[in-house]
Design an enzyme around this catalytic site. Structure first.
Site, PDB file in Angstrom:
ATOM      1  N   ILE A 222      -4.162   9.412  -6.540  1.00  0.00           N
ATOM      2  CA  ILE A 222      -2.870   9.087  -5.923  1.00  0.00           C
ATOM      3  C   ILE A 222      -2.841   7.560  -5.866  1.00  0.00           C
ATOM      4  CG2 ILE A 222      -1.449   9.212  -3.851  1.00  0.00           C
ATOM      5  CD1 ILE A 222      -2.654  11.905  -3.233  1.00  0.00           C
ATOM      6  N   PRO A 223      -2.036   6.923  -6.722  1.00  0.00           N
ATOM      7  CA  PRO A 223      -2.185   5.479  -6.955  1.00  0.00           C
ATOM      8  C   PRO A 223      -1.574   4.577  -5.886  1.00  0.00           C
ATOM      9  CG  PRO A 223      -0.420   6.340  -8.308  1.00  0.00           C
ATOM     10  CD  PRO A 223      -1.006   7.524  -7.587  1.00  0.00           C
ATOM     11  N   CYS A 224      -2.151   4.600  -4.696  1.00  0.00           N
ATOM     12  CA  CYS A 224      -1.655   3.710  -3.637  1.00  0.00           C
ATOM     13  C   CYS A 224      -1.904   2.245  -3.993  1.00  0.00           C
ATOM     14  CB  CYS A 224      -2.285   4.069  -2.296  1.00  0.00           C
ATOM     15  SG  CYS A 224      -4.080   4.027  -2.261  1.00  0.00           S
ATOM     16  N   HIS A 225      -2.807   2.003  -4.955  1.00  0.00           N
ATOM     17  CA  HIS A 225      -3.081   0.625  -5.377  1.00  0.00           C
ATOM     18  C   HIS A 225      -1.886   0.007  -6.110  1.00  0.00           C
ATOM     19  CE1 HIS A 225      -4.385   3.318  -8.678  1.00  0.00           C
ATOM     20  NE2 HIS A 225      -3.863   2.387  -9.456  1.00  0.00           N
TER      21      HIS A 225
END
Length: 280
Positions: free
Chosen positions: A245-248
């Protein structure tokens, strides 16, 4: 787990820190190589092997100017987005992560009581990670250089669950995300502990294409809560599945990358690495 891949990432992280700290002086290749105790030739080769691009281009992908440009151009159509990510079509873009299933109220409230959770440790381009799964899908993934602390962080999420150190198919499917060939990503299911609001935020994050960036405000508008940027930030900060889950990919509207649960240097490394995969 002091493998060569981990050693290489630590050297790259040290180089990134040095470049960021001395950005105004524009350190050349020789200076950075000396800082990480490598010859310029070896450092250039190592960096290119790790990031898929030169240190100079990597610096471009992690600059505020480049971030602002991505945010400004973030009005691309879904078709353009699918093309940029190297996927065959828009349906593949949306189906890449099949679904997020929220845990039942009982599972959510009682600390995972009666949940059977498998977990294992693996290497990634950005350091060692722990990944865990229930029979319904991946429930946790985090960067963890130390296995004992990694397991404690998992147990903190599900204090009453039953744990088995075992690699299963759900975990293996999730780990394919770190490879360049996403054709092997057949089906990834996530079984997550979160409120309805958090689940909506995490689902929105999955729609940010590789090599692109978004802002907290944009995510708030996407989930139709335009005044909830602060709450969105909190939900992003509690993301239980690192990288997948690409919170970056969520940064400040100013172009500054901002904080990251697993370290600002790692966030910079991931953003630059993803930029290089899309635009080598």
């Amino acid at each position: 787990m002091n493998t060569q891949e981990n050693i290489n990432y630590n050297r790259i992280a040290e180089a990134i820190d040095y470049i960021k700290a001395n950005f105004k002086d524009q350190p050349n290749l020789d200076e950075v190589a000396e800082k990480v105790h490598l010859s310029p030739f070896h450092f250039q080769r190592l960096f290119s092997e790790w990031a898929g691009t030169s240190p100079k281009k990597f610096l471009q992908y992690t600059s505020i100017e480049h971030a602002k440009k991505l945010l400004k151009e973030n009005q691309a159509t879904i078709s353009e987005t699918a093309y940029e990510t190297g996927l065959s079509g828009t349906s593949r873009l949306h189906d890449l992560f099949v679904n997020i299933e929220g845990m039942t109220p009982a599972e959510y409230k009682n600390g995972g009581k009666n949940l059977e959770i498998n977990y294992s440790f693996a290497e990634s381009p950005f350091g060692n990670i722990i990944v865990a799964s229930t029979p319904k899908g991946v429930c946790f993934m985090a960067f963890a250089e130390d296995e004992a602390n990694g397991f404690l962080s998992l147990k903190d999420k599900f204090p009453n669950a039953h744990f088995s150190k075992k690699l299963d198919l759900a975990q293996q499917n999730a780990l394919f995300i770190f490879q360049n060939d996403w054709s092997r990503l057949s089906e990834i299911k996530l079984h997550l502990k979160g409120t309805d609001f958090q689940l909506k935020v995490w689902e929105a994050l999955l729609k940010i294409p590789m090599g692109q960036l978004s802002t907290y405000g944009s995510i708030a508008h996407q989930i139709e809560k335009p005044n909830a940027s602060r709450a969105v930030g909190t939900a992003i900060g509690s993301n239980p599945v690192a990288f997948l889950i690409p919170c970056h990919r969520v940064i400040q509207s100013s172009g500054i990358f901002g904080g990251y649960m697993w370290g600002n240097t790692r966030k910079t490394a991931i953003i630059g690495w993803e930029g290089a995969q899309v635009n080598p």
